[in-house]
Design a protein around this motif. Structure first.
Motif, PDB file in Angstrom:
ATOM      1  N   GLU A 269      25.719  17.032  -9.031  1.00  0.00           N
ATOM      2  CA  GLU A 269      26.344  18.329  -9.311  1.00  0.00           C
ATOM      3  C   GLU A 269      25.886  19.407  -8.335  1.00  0.00           C
ATOM      4  OE1 GLU A 269      25.712  19.223 -13.413  1.00  0.00           O
ATOM      5  OE2 GLU A 269      27.043  17.623 -14.114  1.00  0.00           O
ATOM      6  N   LEU A 270      25.784  19.033  -7.062  1.00  0.00           N
ATOM      7  CA  LEU A 270      25.429  19.996  -6.026  1.00  0.00           C
ATOM      8  C   LEU A 270      26.656  20.809  -5.626  1.00  0.00           C
ATOM      9  CD1 LEU A 270      23.172  17.795  -3.685  1.00  0.00           C
ATOM     10  CD2 LEU A 270      22.464  19.318  -5.542  1.00  0.00           C
ATOM     11  N   GLU A 271      26.438  22.070  -5.314  1.00  0.00           N
ATOM     12  CA  GLU A 271      27.528  22.954  -4.883  1.00  0.00           C
ATOM     13  C   GLU A 271      27.589  22.932  -3.350  1.00  0.00           C
ATOM     14  OE1 GLU A 271      29.738  24.561  -6.633  1.00  0.00           O
ATOM     15  OE2 GLU A 271      28.956  24.051  -8.614  1.00  0.00           O
ATOM     16  N   LEU A 272      28.364  22.031  -2.816  1.00  0.00           N
ATOM     17  CA  LEU A 272      28.502  21.930  -1.365  1.00  0.00           C
ATOM     18  C   LEU A 272      29.678  22.774  -0.890  1.00  0.00           C
ATOM     19  CD1 LEU A 272      27.998  18.073  -0.832  1.00  0.00           C
ATOM     20  CD2 LEU A 272      26.278  19.889  -0.783  1.00  0.00           C
ATOM     21  N   GLN A 273      29.570  23.252   0.349  1.00  0.00           N
ATOM     22  CA  GLN A 273      30.640  24.032   0.942  1.00  0.00           C
ATOM     23  C   GLN A 273      31.261  23.235   2.099  1.00  0.00           C
ATOM     24  OE1 GLN A 273      31.760  26.919  -0.302  1.00  0.00           O
ATOM     25  NE2 GLN A 273      30.206  26.650  -1.912  1.00  0.00           N
ATOM     26  N   PRO A 274      32.591  23.140   2.126  1.00  0.00           N
ATOM     27  CA  PRO A 274      33.253  22.396   3.209  1.00  0.00           C
ATOM     28  C   PRO A 274      32.843  22.884   4.598  1.00  0.00           C
ATOM     29  CG  PRO A 274      34.822  22.900   1.480  1.00  0.00           C
ATOM     30  CD  PRO A 274      33.569  23.637   1.140  1.00  0.00           C
ATOM     31  N   SER A 275      32.709  24.196   4.767  1.00  0.00           N
ATOM     32  CA  SER A 275      32.350  24.743   6.084  1.00  0.00           C
ATOM     33  C   SER A 275      30.964  24.273   6.517  1.00  0.00           C
ATOM     34  CB  SER A 275      32.389  26.279   6.047  1.00  0.00           C
ATOM     35  OG  SER A 275      31.515  26.785   5.045  1.00  0.00           O
ATOM     36  N   ASN A 276      30.027  24.190   5.571  1.00  0.00           N
ATOM     37  CA  ASN A 276      28.683  23.714   5.912  1.00  0.00           C
ATOM     38  C   ASN A 276      28.689  22.239   6.265  1.00  0.00           C
ATOM     39  OD1 ASN A 276      27.685  26.265   5.382  1.00  0.00           O
ATOM     40  ND2 ASN A 276      27.067  25.773   3.279  1.00  0.00           N
ATOM     41  N   VAL A 277      29.473  21.478   5.528  1.00  0.00           N
ATOM     42  CA  VAL A 277      29.529  20.029   5.761  1.00  0.00           C
ATOM     43  C   VAL A 277      30.104  19.722   7.137  1.00  0.00           C
ATOM     44  CG1 VAL A 277      30.639  17.873   5.041  1.00  0.00           C
ATOM     45  CG2 VAL A 277      29.598  19.390   3.329  1.00  0.00           C
ATOM     46  N   ILE A 278      31.223  20.351   7.496  1.00  0.00           N
ATOM     47  CA  ILE A 278      31.805  20.050   8.810  1.00  0.00           C
ATOM     48  C   ILE A 278      30.932  20.592   9.932  1.00  0.00           C
ATOM     49  CG2 ILE A 278      33.295  22.095   8.936  1.00  0.00           C
ATOM     50  CD1 ILE A 278      35.382  20.208  10.299  1.00  0.00           C
ATOM     51  N   ASN A 279      30.263  21.715   9.700  1.00  0.00           N
ATOM     52  CA  ASN A 279      29.404  22.293  10.749  1.00  0.00           C
ATOM     53  C   ASN A 279      28.228  21.394  11.088  1.00  0.00           C
ATOM     54  OD1 ASN A 279      30.987  24.549  11.100  1.00  0.00           O
ATOM     55  ND2 ASN A 279      29.781  25.840   9.692  1.00  0.00           N
ATOM     56  N   VAL A 280      27.784  20.602  10.125  1.00  0.00           N
ATOM     57  CA  VAL A 280      26.660  19.710  10.398  1.00  0.00           C
ATOM     58  C   VAL A 280      27.128  18.313  10.812  1.00  0.00           C
ATOM     59  CG1 VAL A 280      26.346  18.877   8.017  1.00  0.00           C
ATOM     60  CG2 VAL A 280      24.394  18.967   9.566  1.00  0.00           C
ATOM     61  N   LEU A 281      28.265  17.861  10.250  1.00  0.00           N
ATOM     62  CA  LEU A 281      28.712  16.505  10.547  1.00  0.00           C
ATOM     63  C   LEU A 281      29.515  16.390  11.848  1.00  0.00           C
ATOM     64  CD1 LEU A 281      29.786  14.903   7.133  1.00  0.00           C
ATOM     65  CD2 LEU A 281      27.696  14.551   8.455  1.00  0.00           C
ATOM     66  N   GLN A 282      30.330  17.407  12.139  1.00  0.00           N
ATOM     67  CA  GLN A 282      31.168  17.303  13.329  1.00  0.00           C
ATOM     68  C   GLN A 282      30.348  17.132  14.609  1.00  0.00           C
ATOM     69  OE1 GLN A 282      34.437  17.005  13.025  1.00  0.00           O
ATOM     70  NE2 GLN A 282      34.764  16.717  15.210  1.00  0.00           N
ATOM     71  N   PRO A 283      29.329  17.974  14.856  1.00  0.00           N
ATOM     72  CA  PRO A 283      28.522  17.760  16.069  1.00  0.00           C
ATOM     73  C   PRO A 283      27.737  16.446  16.030  1.00  0.00           C
ATOM     74  CG  PRO A 283      27.588  19.522  14.714  1.00  0.00           C
ATOM     75  CD  PRO A 283      28.934  19.215  14.159  1.00  0.00           C
TER      76      PRO A 283
END
Length: 345
Positions: A269-283
């Motif tokens: 039940e973590l509150e993840l943000q799409p912008s944070n996820v792509i910012n770390v995974l894309q690079p």
């Protein structure tokens, strides 16, 4: 097991299919895998009078009042389907090297309808025997996969749930599955892999398939919640806005991200943000694609785990630990230390 060889005319096959006395697609059959060229070559063999391999049938249901019964088509689905398509002028049958049935001469039409098909009747056999027969006689380049055996044996709640999940627009919109996947039930296999990992954790290849399909054959508790959670994960990935060329759309990478997001959002039940996820995974994914591993042990480890034996449990766990750590905001040094301690790096 005793078998009885006989011959049926093609006209008999067509009539039996039309009258639903020959069931051309019982549950133990796999999906169609013939290409157009295969169908044209097959029809040309019939028109020219050349033989083709025998088909297998078994006893189906019997009406105890009328005495009428059906036959199940154990092997020969594609041959029988192609014959009926040809006779019925099915527009989906693209003829390239043979004339249409309506264009045949009367003599050729008669020869086609009177063509003798070798049939082997298995008689009264149970479902497990049917599947085993089908497995053994299909020792070709299109040999039966385990997922097709599972599809044959299990028609229950988990299998049907996975079938529906595999058909959501998310997968087709991002072209996750190719034509071969759809022909050989790769879409169902992938969907089951995700669902089972979300429910029971990572396993080695398809080791848990049979156990889970059997356990959840009659009932899949909380299926509505499970379906909603899976839909939410798919929507979250959409919101991330990964480029269409990102490696995230490759099956091994998407499998890992989907499972890790499910665990983080739906179980922790973590509150993840799409912008944070792509910012770390894309690079990170771009580094993996470039092969720029100098001083980057995480990217090197992930690359190997996604390339070599990607369905083995140890490599699924490795990829999950890396992606899971990244989306949870764990720093590279801390994540690397964790993997070293777990002997995964």
């Amino acid at each position: 097991m005793k078998t009885s060889p006989t011959n049926w005319k093609i006209r008999q096959l067509i009539t039996m299919v039309k009258e639903e006395k020959l069931i051309p697609r019982p549950e133990f059959q796999r999906r169609l895998v013939w290409k157009i060229s295969d169908k044209n070559h097959f029809l040309d063999s019939i028109i020219e009078g050349y033989p083709f391999p025998e088909i297998y049938v078994a006893d189906g249901d019997v009406n105890l009042e009328t005495g009428e019964g059906t036959q199940l088509l154990v092997d020969g689905l594609q041959r029988v389907s192609t014959i009926t398509q040809y006779f019925d002028a099915d527009p989906d049958l693209k003829l390239t090297t043979v004339p249409a049935y309506r264009d045949l001469s009367p003599e050729k039409k008669t020869a086609f309808l009177q063509y003798d098909v070798a049939v082997r009747d298995l008689g009264a056999v149970n479902a497990d025997q049917l599947v085993e027969v089908f497995r053994r006689i299909n020792a070709t380049s299109y040999s039966l996969r385990d997922i097709e055996i599972h599809n044959a044996r299990f028609r229950g709640e988990l299998k049907e749930f996975a079938d529906r999940f595999s058909q959501i627009n998310f997968f087709s919109d991002h072209r996750v599955f190719n034509a071969a996947d759809y022909r050989r039930m790769g879409d169902l296999r992938f969907a089951l892999s995700i669902i089972i990992a979300c429910m029971a954790g990572y396993s080695n290849r398809d080791d848990l398939f049979e156990r889970m399909l059997e356990f959840y054959n009659d009932e899949l508790p909380n299926s509505a919640e499970l379906g909603s959670n899976l839909d939410n994960v798919a929507s979250f990935i959409e919101e991330c806005g990964f480029d269409k060329h990102s490696r995230v759309w490759r099956k091994a990478d998407l499998y890992t991200l989907f499972v890790e997001l499910y665990l983080a959002q739906c179980k922790e039940e973590l509150e993840l943000q799409p912008s944070n996820v792509i910012n770390v995974l894309q690079p990170f994914f771009e580094t993996v694609d470039r092969g720029d591993f100098e001083g980057n042990r995480l990217a090197a480890t992930y690359y190997k785990a996604a390339l070599q034996a990607s369905n083995d449990r140890v490599n699924r766990v490795r990829r999950g630990a890396i992606v899971g750590g990244l989306i949870r905001g764990v720093g590279s040094d801390e994540l690397e230390a964790t993997l070293i301690q777990a002997e995964m790096l």
